[in-house]
Design a protein around this motif. Structure first.
Motif, PDB file in Angstrom:
ATOM      1  N   ARG A 126       0.835  -1.203   0.000  1.00  0.00           N
ATOM      2  CA  ARG A 126       0.000   0.000   0.000  1.00  0.00           C
ATOM      3  C   ARG A 126       0.869   1.253   0.000  1.00  0.00           C
ATOM      4  N   TYR A 127       1.950   1.208   0.766  1.00  0.00           N
ATOM      5  CA  TYR A 127       2.872   2.341   0.800  1.00  0.00           C
ATOM      6  C   TYR A 127       3.419   2.625  -0.604  1.00  0.00           C
ATOM      7  N   ALA A 128       3.929   1.601  -1.263  1.00  0.00           N
ATOM      8  CA  ALA A 128       4.520   1.788  -2.584  1.00  0.00           C
ATOM      9  C   ALA A 128       3.481   2.253  -3.604  1.00  0.00           C
ATOM     10  N   ALA A 188       5.029  -1.551  -7.862  1.00  0.00           N
ATOM     11  CA  ALA A 188       4.224  -0.338  -8.041  1.00  0.00           C
ATOM     12  C   ALA A 188       4.692   0.502  -9.226  1.00  0.00           C
ATOM     13  N   GLY A 189       5.756   0.066  -9.913  1.00  0.00           N
ATOM     14  CA  GLY A 189       6.216   0.779 -11.096  1.00  0.00           C
ATOM     15  C   GLY A 189       7.402   1.679 -10.879  1.00  0.00           C
ATOM     16  N   LEU A 190       8.068   1.554  -9.736  1.00  0.00           N
ATOM     17  CA  LEU A 190       9.229   2.381  -9.424  1.00  0.00           C
ATOM     18  C   LEU A 190      10.517   1.621  -9.722  1.00  0.00           C
ATOM     19  N   ALA A 191      11.383   2.229 -10.520  1.00  0.00           N
ATOM     20  CA  ALA A 191      12.656   1.614 -10.889  1.00  0.00           C
ATOM     21  C   ALA A 191      13.760   2.153  -9.992  1.00  0.00           C
ATOM     22  N   LEU A 192      14.497   1.258  -9.365  1.00  0.00           N
ATOM     23  CA  LEU A 192      15.551   1.644  -8.444  1.00  0.00           C
ATOM     24  C   LEU A 192      16.689   2.347  -9.174  1.00  0.00           C
ATOM     25  N   GLU A 193      17.105   3.488  -8.645  1.00  0.00           N
ATOM     26  CA  GLU A 193      18.263   4.212  -9.161  1.00  0.00           C
ATOM     27  C   GLU A 193      19.484   4.042  -8.257  1.00  0.00           C
TER      28      GLU A 193
END
Length: 246
Positions: A126-128, A188-193
């Motif tokens: 839920r957070y992400a 959630a669709g976030l790519a790690l940088e």
């Protein structure tokens, strides 16, 4: 008779003049992770009595258009007082993160996650999803918080020992791991940088700081703080009904 010098509470008081004159609390690592925030729409939180909105004020001084978020007005009282004393104006939002995501989808280019925002009972999925919903396409998350592995260690007769499980097998073990957090963000669709890990924090008390009598050389054997950045690569699923606007 000698005695140990105890720190005065005044040593830890925040001088509003520091922020009134353009100060920033960010370490070199955080500043590098943030890049150039000038002109960005930034959500900063959760503001708590521990962080007192210092990160929000720092981003204001760096030229961002800042909205400070806190779970409640009570939790934000010290931060609002510091902002007023520093002569800095902050826009405020209150309530649960998922409620904010439903109210303001796609409204931010940057979400700065403040220290202490990830609690043991945090629902990471839920957070992400909430972070992804708040960000505009290409928006970034910068997270600086306690490292979950630091909860594992303890002291026994001066030795650093494994006192709790890193994986949630028994009561008292970590409820989630760093891998769980990264997977939730990816889903959630976030790519790690960037993911960086530190043996301590320059600004906050960590789990290893709470171990009585821990020798300095032992502190550097365990990560107790983490810094990560991630970019919204694709929008996966809305938190509540309405997709974010582009």
């Amino acid at each position: 008779m000698s005695r140990t010098l105890e720190p005065s509470p005044a040593w830890f008081e925040i001088d509003p003049a520091f922020y009134a004159h353009g100060g920033s609390c960010f370490s070199e690592d955080e500043a590098a992770a943030l890049g150039e925030p000038a002109g960005l729409r930034a959500l900063v939180g959760p503001v708590t009595p521990e962080n007192q909105a210092e990160e929000a004020l720092s981003l204001v001084n760096l030229g961002a258009n800042v909205t400070a978020w806190s779970p409640s007005e009570t939790a934000a009282e010290r931060g609002r007082s510091l902002a007023d004393a520093a002569g800095r104006t902050l826009a405020w939002q209150f309530g649960a993160l998922e409620e904010l995501a439903a109210r303001m989808p796609g409204s931010f280019d940057l979400v700065y996650h403040c220290w202490g925002g990830l609690a043991p009972d945090t629902d990471l999925d839920r957070y992400a999803a909430s972070i992804a919903a708040l960000l505009a396409p290409g928006g970034r998350l910068v997270l600086y918080d306690r490292h979950p592995f630091a909860n594992v260690v303890g002291l026994h007769k001066g030795l650093l020992v494994v006192a709790r499980g890193y994986f949630p097998f028994r009561p008292g073990d970590n409820p989630w791991t760093l891998g769980d957090l990264l997977t939730a963000l990816a889903d959630a669709g976030l790519a790690l940088e960037l993911l960086d890990e530190f043996p301590g924090s320059e600004r906050y008390r960590t789990a290893t700081d709470s171990l009585p009598g821990l020798q300095w050389e032992l502190r550097f054997r365990v990560p107790s703080a983490m810094l990560l950045t991630a970019v919204l690569a694709f929008y996966h699923e809305p938190v509540a009904g309405h997709p974010p606007t582009g």
